[in-house]
Design an enzyme around this catalytic site. Sequence first.
Site, mmCIF file in Angstrom:
data_model
loop_
_atom_site.group_PDB
_atom_site.id
_atom_site.type_symbol
_atom_site.label_atom_id
_atom_site.label_comp_id
_atom_site.label_asym_id
_atom_site.label_seq_id
_atom_site.Cartn_x
_atom_site.Cartn_y
_atom_site.Cartn_z
ATOM 1 N N ASP A 272 20.125 16.809 -16.157
ATOM 2 C CA ASP A 272 19.345 17.692 -15.292
ATOM 3 C C ASP A 272 17.902 17.197 -15.245
ATOM 4 O O ASP A 272 17.292 16.938 -16.282
ATOM 5 C CB ASP A 272 19.393 19.127 -15.817
ATOM 6 C CG ASP A 272 18.953 20.136 -14.763
ATOM 7 O OD1 ASP A 272 19.185 19.874 -13.571
ATOM 8 O OD2 ASP A 272 18.407 21.178 -15.125
ATOM 9 N N HIS B 239 7.862 23.563 -8.553
ATOM 10 C CA HIS B 239 8.435 24.226 -9.731
ATOM 11 C C HIS B 239 7.696 23.812 -11.004
ATOM 12 O O HIS B 239 7.308 24.661 -11.813
ATOM 13 C CB HIS B 239 9.919 23.874 -9.845
ATOM 14 C CG HIS B 239 10.560 24.367 -11.108
ATOM 15 N ND1 HIS B 239 10.724 25.697 -11.389
ATOM 16 C CD2 HIS B 239 11.080 23.686 -12.175
ATOM 17 C CE1 HIS B 239 11.318 25.836 -12.572
ATOM 18 N NE2 HIS B 239 11.538 24.627 -13.066
ATOM 19 N N GLU C 299 18.556 28.869 -11.953
ATOM 20 C CA GLU C 299 17.837 27.729 -11.397
ATOM 21 C C GLU C 299 18.649 27.227 -10.213
ATOM 22 O O GLU C 299 19.776 26.748 -10.370
ATOM 23 C CB GLU C 299 17.636 26.629 -12.440
ATOM 24 C CG GLU C 299 16.702 27.043 -13.562
ATOM 25 C CD GLU C 299 16.183 25.879 -14.385
ATOM 26 O OE1 GLU C 299 16.717 24.757 -14.240
ATOM 27 O OE2 GLU C 299 15.235 26.087 -15.158
ATOM 28 N N GLU D 192 19.603 24.628 -7.702
ATOM 29 C CA GLU D 192 19.483 23.177 -7.753
ATOM 30 C C GLU D 192 20.503 22.515 -6.821
ATOM 31 O O GLU D 192 21.460 23.141 -6.357
ATOM 32 C CB GLU D 192 19.709 22.664 -9.174
ATOM 33 C CG GLU D 192 18.834 23.356 -10.221
ATOM 34 C CD GLU D 192 18.899 22.681 -11.582
ATOM 35 O OE1 GLU D 192 19.391 21.532 -11.658
ATOM 36 O OE2 GLU D 192 18.453 23.298 -12.558
ATOM 37 N N ASP E 293 21.816 26.236 -12.743
ATOM 38 C CA ASP E 293 21.672 25.894 -14.151
ATOM 39 C C ASP E 293 21.091 27.109 -14.870
ATOM 40 O O ASP E 293 19.887 27.236 -15.055
ATOM 41 C CB ASP E 293 20.771 24.674 -14.312
ATOM 42 C CG ASP E 293 20.868 24.067 -15.692
ATOM 43 O OD1 ASP E 293 21.967 24.089 -16.274
ATOM 44 O OD2 ASP E 293 19.850 23.561 -16.202
ATOM 45 N N ARG F 174 15.433 32.017 -21.047
ATOM 46 C CA ARG F 174 14.051 31.573 -21.170
ATOM 47 C C ARG F 174 13.447 31.856 -22.545
ATOM 48 O O ARG F 174 12.630 31.069 -23.039
ATOM 49 C CB ARG F 174 13.198 32.241 -20.087
ATOM 50 C CG ARG F 174 13.612 31.890 -18.668
ATOM 51 C CD ARG F 174 13.493 30.421 -18.379
ATOM 52 N NE ARG F 174 13.769 30.145 -16.957
ATOM 53 C CZ ARG F 174 13.841 28.922 -16.443
ATOM 54 N NH1 ARG F 174 13.670 27.873 -17.221
ATOM 55 N NH2 ARG F 174 14.087 28.755 -15.150
ATOM 56 N N GLN G 127 14.987 29.333 -24.933
ATOM 57 C CA GLN G 127 14.416 28.027 -24.586
ATOM 58 C C GLN G 127 12.978 27.890 -25.099
ATOM 59 O O GLN G 127 12.593 26.849 -25.633
ATOM 60 C CB GLN G 127 14.454 27.844 -23.065
ATOM 61 C CG GLN G 127 13.899 26.517 -22.576
ATOM 62 C CD GLN G 127 13.872 26.442 -21.052
ATOM 63 O OE1 GLN G 127 14.324 27.349 -20.358
ATOM 64 N NE2 GLN G 127 13.349 25.346 -20.529
ATOM 65 N N LYS H 93 20.054 26.322 -22.444
ATOM 66 C CA LYS H 93 20.594 25.769 -21.203
ATOM 67 C C LYS H 93 22.090 25.457 -21.287
ATOM 68 O O LYS H 93 22.761 25.384 -20.258
ATOM 69 C CB LYS H 93 19.867 24.457 -20.874
ATOM 70 C CG LYS H 93 18.394 24.604 -20.553
ATOM 71 C CD LYS H 93 18.212 24.995 -19.100
ATOM 72 C CE LYS H 93 16.774 24.816 -18.679
ATOM 73 N NZ LYS H 93 16.577 25.082 -17.246
ATOM 74 N N THR I 79 26.619 26.073 -16.694
ATOM 75 C CA THR I 79 26.052 25.503 -15.474
ATOM 76 C C THR I 79 27.116 25.629 -14.397
ATOM 77 O O THR I 79 28.216 25.095 -14.546
ATOM 78 C CB THR I 79 25.672 24.025 -15.667
ATOM 79 O OG1 THR I 79 24.704 23.911 -16.710
ATOM 80 C CG2 THR I 79 25.106 23.433 -14.381
ATOM 81 N N GLU J 264 9.630 32.024 -11.896
ATOM 82 C CA GLU J 264 8.572 31.789 -10.913
ATOM 83 C C GLU J 264 8.417 32.985 -9.970
ATOM 84 O O GLU J 264 7.293 33.409 -9.682
ATOM 85 C CB GLU J 264 8.895 30.557 -10.077
ATOM 86 C CG GLU J 264 8.928 29.251 -10.831
ATOM 87 C CD GLU J 264 9.484 28.145 -9.949
ATOM 88 O OE1 GLU J 264 8.708 27.515 -9.223
ATOM 89 O OE2 GLU J 264 10.719 27.937 -9.979
#
Length: 400
Positions: free
Chosen positions: A118, A125, A190, A192, A224, A228, A231, A244, A248, A349
């Site tokens: 990834d 971002h 996420e 992607e 993905d 948070r 992480q 993570k 996925t 975000e």
Amino acid sequence: MSAARSWVPVPEGSPFPVQNLPYGVFSPPGGAPRVGVAIGDRVLDASAVWAGTPLGADLATGSLNRFLRRGRGEWAYVRRRLTDLLTGDGQRRLVEANLHPLDRVTLHLPFEVADYVDFYASEAHATNLGRVFRPDGEALLPNWRRLPVGYHGRAGTVVVSGTPVRRPAGQRLGPDGEPFLGPTGRLDIEAEVGFVVGAPSRPGEPVATGAFADHVFGAVLVNDWSARDIQAWEYQPLGPFLGKSFATSVSPWVVPLEALEHARVPVPPQDPAPLPYLEEKEPWGLDLQLEVRLNGAVVSRPPFRTTYWSPAQMLAHMTVNGASLRTGDLYASGTVSGPSADERGSLIELTWNGRDPLRLPDGSERAFLADGDTVAITADAPGADGIRIGFGDVSGTVLP
């Protein structure tokens, strides 16, 4: 020249016109998995078209891998032949006998994932996260514009769209500053775009940007999922791990690069100029428009065309040290975000790390995902004569 039309009815607004022909793996009622191609609201059993041949045997499996291994020349031949069959009447009876309604089949993970990488290729971002976590420092770290930053993920937890995602547990910091084990309180998405490797490469031989289409078969949508808080505690100094690796999600349809020919655009200006191995002689940025829905409400429309590093540059960087490609390798762009607030591809975000929760149409608010939430990501791209090339969607529901 007018756009080609298929004799198979394609509903207005379908993501799967004959100019697309994405590949997947499906099971008809009571049948075994095999490779199929989507057209309108049907799926054509590709293995039946070549029944009794070595190609047919490679398509009569529960994975695209054997077909992907055949390489670019064979991919192009099969696409031409399928287009002929779906636009001409020569073997209409054979094709009609092997068309299945999409709403009556089961879709599977389309390929066996060999490795999963990834990237972190969206400047918007990376800048947003830099401002969230380093408000008094530089938003981008010194290496970001010099190379496509990435991490190696876990292939065994890549799942097909529709697979529920159980809220993961891990170590995170409590309010007293001490770590404890518990379920994440900051489950995120996420949005992607992923790329599927077909033709392998030899160990020790880097793959140049110009060889991208010789090795990469097509693209999928990727979510993905990210924890948070887990992480944030674990990622320094080695990067993402348990935050993570739990899931996925990928879309069930792989859109061939050939179907995206009209979507190709240059990447945004790159300054400083990349090192020679990352230079592109032909553009491989892609004008894909993503859409993110949370419980049916559109919360973001990220544009992939603004992504700083192209998929060809990501591939070149991934192999410049001599790492080889394997059939079934999957690599993804990282979160796709645009410059506007409504173009951000992750909740961290969109809510600015929970400070500004989203208000949904039912009146509820979300800083991060709640149990029972469903996230769906779709995308489309320009095709010939104003036709849109779609990806279907990648979706998942959070379980407690």
